[in-house]
Design a protein around this motif. Structure first.
Motif, PDB file in Angstrom:
ATOM      1  N   LYS A   7      -3.646 -11.729   6.322  1.00 10.14           N
ATOM      2  CA  LYS A   7      -2.889 -10.627   6.913  1.00 10.14           C
ATOM      3  C   LYS A   7      -2.930  -9.398   6.008  1.00 10.14           C
ATOM      4  O   LYS A   7      -3.099  -8.269   6.475  1.00 10.14           O
ATOM      5  N   GLN A  11      -4.573  -5.779   6.852  1.00 11.40           N
ATOM      6  CA  GLN A  11      -3.812  -4.529   6.743  1.00 11.40           C
ATOM      7  C   GLN A  11      -4.532  -3.539   5.816  1.00 11.40           C
ATOM      8  O   GLN A  11      -4.578  -2.335   6.093  1.00 11.40           O
ATOM      9  N   LYS A  15      -5.919   0.178   6.945  1.00 15.05           N
ATOM     10  CA  LYS A  15      -5.590   1.422   6.251  1.00 15.05           C
ATOM     11  C   LYS A  15      -6.861   2.159   5.823  1.00 15.05           C
ATOM     12  O   LYS A  15      -6.960   3.381   5.950  1.00 15.05           O
TER      13      LYS A  15
END
Length: 136
Positions: A7, A11, A15
């Motif tokens: 996870k 992420q 970004k």
């Protein structure tokens, strides 16, 4: 534990993707690539080399000339006492009569002439086509 790491990794990638912009190639990118391809293709052209070199042909010619000169000048020909050759048996031969009576129709002659003409036209066209293929 692995789910939490994946996870975080997802992420981080999200970004990074949001911050980065799409890169665009220059306006002459396609022209530059095509010019490089053409230049590399021209440098790798195959150079024609004959299967039998010229000096071999010269050696064969000199050898044939030498053997002919040797046989012509150095050997004395023996007199030949051959019987006279008679072709009288050909007059009464049924096969020679059939062959001499054979005639070709005008349509067949025209067909062969057309075939010869088409070959004379097609050979230069094929040569030009294959020459263009080698230049590309």
């Amino acid at each position: 534990m692995k789910e939490h790491e994946t996870k975080e990794l997802e992420q981080l990638i999200a970004k990074a993707m949001q911050k980065s912009t799409l890169e665009k190639p220059s306006l002459q990118f396609t022209d530059n690539v095509m010019a490089a391809l053409i230049a590399s293709h021209r440098t790798s052209a195959i150079v024609y080399r004959p299967l039998i070199p010229k000096y071999i042909w010269v050696a064969i010619g000199v050898g044939i000339f030498g053997i002919t000169a040797y046989l012509w000048f150095l050997l004395q020909p023996a007199p030949l006492n051959l019987p006279a050759l008679s072709l009288d048996f050909m007059e009464n031969n049924p096969i020679s009569k059939e062959v001499s009576a054979f005639t070709v129709s005008k349509i067949t002659v025209y067909a062969f002439l057309l075939l010869a003409l088409m070959l004379c036209v097609q050979i230069p066209m094929l040569k030009r086509y294959f020459d263009k293929q080698q230049m590309i």
